[in-house]
Scaffold this motif. Structure first.
Motif, PDB file in Angstrom:
ATOM      1  N   MET A 115       6.073   2.180  -4.939  1.00 15.86           N
ATOM      2  CA  MET A 115       5.761   3.249  -3.787  1.00 15.86           C
ATOM      3  C   MET A 115       4.220   3.850  -3.976  1.00 15.86           C
ATOM      4  O   MET A 115       3.658   4.448  -2.811  1.00 15.86           O
ATOM      5  CB  MET A 115       6.598   4.486  -4.184  1.00 15.86           C
ATOM      6  CG  MET A 115       8.089   4.538  -3.871  1.00 15.86           C
ATOM      7  SD  MET A 115       8.264   3.406  -2.719  1.00 15.86           S
ATOM      8  CE  MET A 115       8.197   4.514  -1.275  1.00 15.86           C
ATOM      9  N   THR A 116       3.424   3.205  -5.025  1.00 12.83           N
ATOM     10  CA  THR A 116       2.217   3.606  -4.967  1.00 12.83           C
ATOM     11  C   THR A 116       1.342   2.531  -3.839  1.00 12.83           C
ATOM     12  O   THR A 116       0.608   3.161  -3.056  1.00 12.83           O
ATOM     13  CB  THR A 116       1.459   3.368  -6.288  1.00 12.83           C
ATOM     14  OG1 THR A 116       2.076   4.180  -7.270  1.00 12.83           O
ATOM     15  CG2 THR A 116      -0.079   3.396  -6.462  1.00 12.83           C
ATOM     16  N   ALA A 117       1.723   1.239  -4.052  1.00 12.83           N
ATOM     17  CA  ALA A 117       1.397   0.175  -2.814  1.00 12.83           C
ATOM     18  C   ALA A 117       1.791   0.763  -1.382  1.00 12.83           C
ATOM     19  O   ALA A 117       0.952   0.475  -0.631  1.00 12.83           O
ATOM     20  CB  ALA A 117       1.690  -0.968  -3.255  1.00 12.83           C
ATOM     21  N   PHE A 118       2.924   1.182  -1.386  1.00  9.38           N
ATOM     22  CA  PHE A 118       3.566   1.583  -0.151  1.00  9.38           C
ATOM     23  C   PHE A 118       2.746   2.784   0.441  1.00  9.38           C
ATOM     24  O   PHE A 118       2.190   2.804   1.661  1.00  9.38           O
ATOM     25  CB  PHE A 118       4.984   2.137  -0.174  1.00  9.38           C
ATOM     26  CG  PHE A 118       5.684   2.746   1.186  1.00  9.38           C
ATOM     27  CD1 PHE A 118       5.822   1.725   2.255  1.00  9.38           C
ATOM     28  CD2 PHE A 118       5.377   3.895   1.286  1.00  9.38           C
ATOM     29  CE1 PHE A 118       6.091   2.430   3.299  1.00  9.38           C
ATOM     30  CE2 PHE A 118       5.944   4.456   2.391  1.00  9.38           C
ATOM     31  CZ  PHE A 118       6.197   3.374   3.463  1.00  9.38           C
ATOM     32  N   ALA A 119       2.198   3.695  -0.531  1.00  8.39           N
ATOM     33  CA  ALA A 119       1.595   4.910   0.152  1.00  8.39           C
ATOM     34  C   ALA A 119       0.115   4.395   0.644  1.00  8.39           C
ATOM     35  O   ALA A 119      -0.194   4.803   1.821  1.00  8.39           O
ATOM     36  CB  ALA A 119       1.292   5.901  -1.070  1.00  8.39           C
ATOM     37  N   ALA A 120      -0.551   3.493   0.050  1.00  9.40           N
ATOM     38  CA  ALA A 120      -1.841   2.808   0.375  1.00  9.40           C
ATOM     39  C   ALA A 120      -1.735   2.204   1.823  1.00  9.40           C
ATOM     40  O   ALA A 120      -2.425   2.260   2.760  1.00  9.40           O
ATOM     41  CB  ALA A 120      -2.494   2.098  -0.555  1.00  9.40           C
ATOM     42  N   ILE A 121      -0.528   1.257   1.569  1.00 11.33           N
ATOM     43  CA  ILE A 121      -0.155   0.448   2.953  1.00 11.33           C
ATOM     44  C   ILE A 121      -0.061   1.256   4.159  1.00 11.33           C
ATOM     45  O   ILE A 121      -0.195   1.032   5.251  1.00 11.33           O
ATOM     46  CB  ILE A 121       0.798  -0.688   2.688  1.00 11.33           C
ATOM     47  CG1 ILE A 121       0.262  -1.520   1.489  1.00 11.33           C
ATOM     48  CG2 ILE A 121       1.306  -1.386   3.916  1.00 11.33           C
ATOM     49  CD1 ILE A 121       1.310  -2.420   0.909  1.00 11.33           C
ATOM     50  N   TRP A 122       0.915   2.383   3.852  1.00 13.62           N
ATOM     51  CA  TRP A 122       1.465   3.160   4.961  1.00 13.62           C
ATOM     52  C   TRP A 122       0.076   4.021   5.493  1.00 13.62           C
ATOM     53  O   TRP A 122       0.115   4.074   6.790  1.00 13.62           O
ATOM     54  CB  TRP A 122       2.214   4.439   4.319  1.00 13.62           C
ATOM     55  CG  TRP A 122       2.830   5.525   5.306  1.00 13.62           C
ATOM     56  CD1 TRP A 122       2.473   6.738   5.518  1.00 13.62           C
ATOM     57  CD2 TRP A 122       3.455   5.160   6.566  1.00 13.62           C
ATOM     58  NE1 TRP A 122       3.033   7.144   6.512  1.00 13.62           N
ATOM     59  CE2 TRP A 122       3.455   6.342   7.199  1.00 13.62           C
ATOM     60  CE3 TRP A 122       4.156   3.877   6.928  1.00 13.62           C
ATOM     61  CZ2 TRP A 122       4.318   6.581   8.390  1.00 13.62           C
ATOM     62  CZ3 TRP A 122       4.828   4.156   8.092  1.00 13.62           C
ATOM     63  CH2 TRP A 122       4.903   5.501   8.890  1.00 13.62           C
ATOM     64  N   ALA A 123      -1.062   4.321   4.775  1.00 15.03           N
ATOM     65  CA  ALA A 123      -1.889   4.932   5.294  1.00 15.03           C
ATOM     66  C   ALA A 123      -2.841   3.792   6.291  1.00 15.03           C
ATOM     67  O   ALA A 123      -3.286   4.331   7.388  1.00 15.03           O
ATOM     68  CB  ALA A 123      -3.048   5.209   4.276  1.00 15.03           C
ATOM     69  N   ARG A 124      -2.950   2.761   5.731  1.00 13.55           N
ATOM     70  CA  ARG A 124      -3.402   1.726   6.597  1.00 13.55           C
ATOM     71  C   ARG A 124      -2.656   1.267   7.666  1.00 13.55           C
ATOM     72  O   ARG A 124      -3.314   1.257   8.883  1.00 13.55           O
ATOM     73  CB  ARG A 124      -3.639   0.410   5.742  1.00 13.55           C
ATOM     74  CG  ARG A 124      -4.211  -0.719   6.391  1.00 13.55           C
ATOM     75  CD  ARG A 124      -4.692  -2.050   5.620  1.00 13.55           C
ATOM     76  NE  ARG A 124      -5.277  -2.902   6.295  1.00 13.55           N
ATOM     77  CZ  ARG A 124      -4.791  -4.091   6.569  1.00 13.55           C
ATOM     78  NH1 ARG A 124      -3.867  -4.432   5.841  1.00 13.55           N
ATOM     79  NH2 ARG A 124      -5.623  -5.048   7.158  1.00 13.55           N
ATOM     80  N   LEU A 125      -1.170   1.385   7.745  1.00 15.00           N
ATOM     81  CA  LEU A 125      -0.472   1.262   8.860  1.00 15.00           C
ATOM     82  C   LEU A 125      -0.879   2.278   9.948  1.00 15.00           C
ATOM     83  O   LEU A 125      -0.906   1.915  11.180  1.00 15.00           O
ATOM     84  CB  LEU A 125       0.945   1.336   8.384  1.00 15.00           C
ATOM     85  CG  LEU A 125       1.986   1.018   9.553  1.00 15.00           C
ATOM     86  CD1 LEU A 125       2.986   0.036   9.028  1.00 15.00           C
ATOM     87  CD2 LEU A 125       2.543   2.105  10.290  1.00 15.00           C
ATOM     88  N   LEU A 126      -1.058   3.534   9.763  1.00  7.06           N
ATOM     89  CA  LEU A 126      -1.116   4.706  10.529  1.00  7.06           C
ATOM     90  C   LEU A 126      -2.678   4.497  11.131  1.00  7.06           C
ATOM     91  O   LEU A 126      -2.936   4.577  12.329  1.00  7.06           O
ATOM     92  CB  LEU A 126      -1.055   6.106   9.872  1.00  7.06           C
ATOM     93  CG  LEU A 126       0.312   6.472   9.425  1.00  7.06           C
ATOM     94  CD1 LEU A 126       0.201   7.687   8.564  1.00  7.06           C
ATOM     95  CD2 LEU A 126       1.147   6.472  10.440  1.00  7.06           C
ATOM     96  N   ARG A 127      -3.598   3.964  10.276  1.00 11.47           N
ATOM     97  CA  ARG A 127      -4.979   3.721  10.914  1.00 11.47           C
ATOM     98  C   ARG A 127      -4.972   2.573  11.816  1.00 11.47           C
ATOM     99  O   ARG A 127      -5.436   2.635  12.892  1.00 11.47           O
ATOM    100  CB  ARG A 127      -5.792   3.394   9.834  1.00 11.47           C
ATOM    101  CG  ARG A 127      -6.597   4.572   9.028  1.00 11.47           C
ATOM    102  CD  ARG A 127      -7.375   4.083   7.979  1.00 11.47           C
ATOM    103  NE  ARG A 127      -7.361   2.848   7.335  1.00 11.47           N
ATOM    104  CZ  ARG A 127      -6.758   2.677   6.214  1.00 11.47           C
ATOM    105  NH1 ARG A 127      -6.444   3.930   5.512  1.00 11.47           N
ATOM    106  NH2 ARG A 127      -6.641   1.556   5.440  1.00 11.47           N
TER     107      ARG A 127
END
Length: 127
Positions: free
Chosen positions: A98-110
């Motif tokens: 979920m740490t990696a997911f949080a970073a990737i999620w932020a990237r997905l939104l950008r």
């Protein structure tokens, strides 16, 4: 000792393939393709909104399925970068990272924001 805080502003390069949308316009004509493409973009936005809600609620059960759906939609619309980031996010959730997911999620939104802005410009040029 002075502490300096620096704000980082990540910039993600967005890759898109105009061919899937161009093919729709060639095969269906302007009016029909425009309706389908606009509907697809609306569905894409609703999928991202539903995902955002699930992420905020920490409801991980449906996130991988919705991310896979988002990935397929992106592939159909030529949104290369957004599809790849959706696949990365799905992989992180499936691994339970979920740490990696949080970073990737932020990237997905950008990437989603930049992709949707670019696609509006692309649609304007195709009309």
């Amino acid at each position: 000792m002075t502490c300096m805080i620096m704000a980082l502003r990540p910039v993600d390069r967005v890759r898109q393939d105009a061919e899937p949308i161009a093919a729709m316009y060639r095969e269906m004509g302007t009016k029909a393709a425009e309706q389908i493409v606009n509907r697809a973009f609306a569905e894409l936005a609703m999928t991202i909104a539903a995902l955002s809600h699930q992420v905020r609620m920490r409801d991980r059960a449906e996130i991988p399925r919705r991310l896979r759906r988002l990935q397929r939609m992106c592939e159909n619309l030529g949104m290369v970068s957004l599809g790849l980031v959706a696949a990365d996010a799905r992989g992180a959730v499936e691994l339970g990272d979920m740490t990696a997911f949080a970073a990737i999620w932020a990237r997905l939104l950008r990437v989603a924001e930049r992709s949707l802005a670019s696609d509006k410009e692309l649609l304007d040029l195709s009309l």
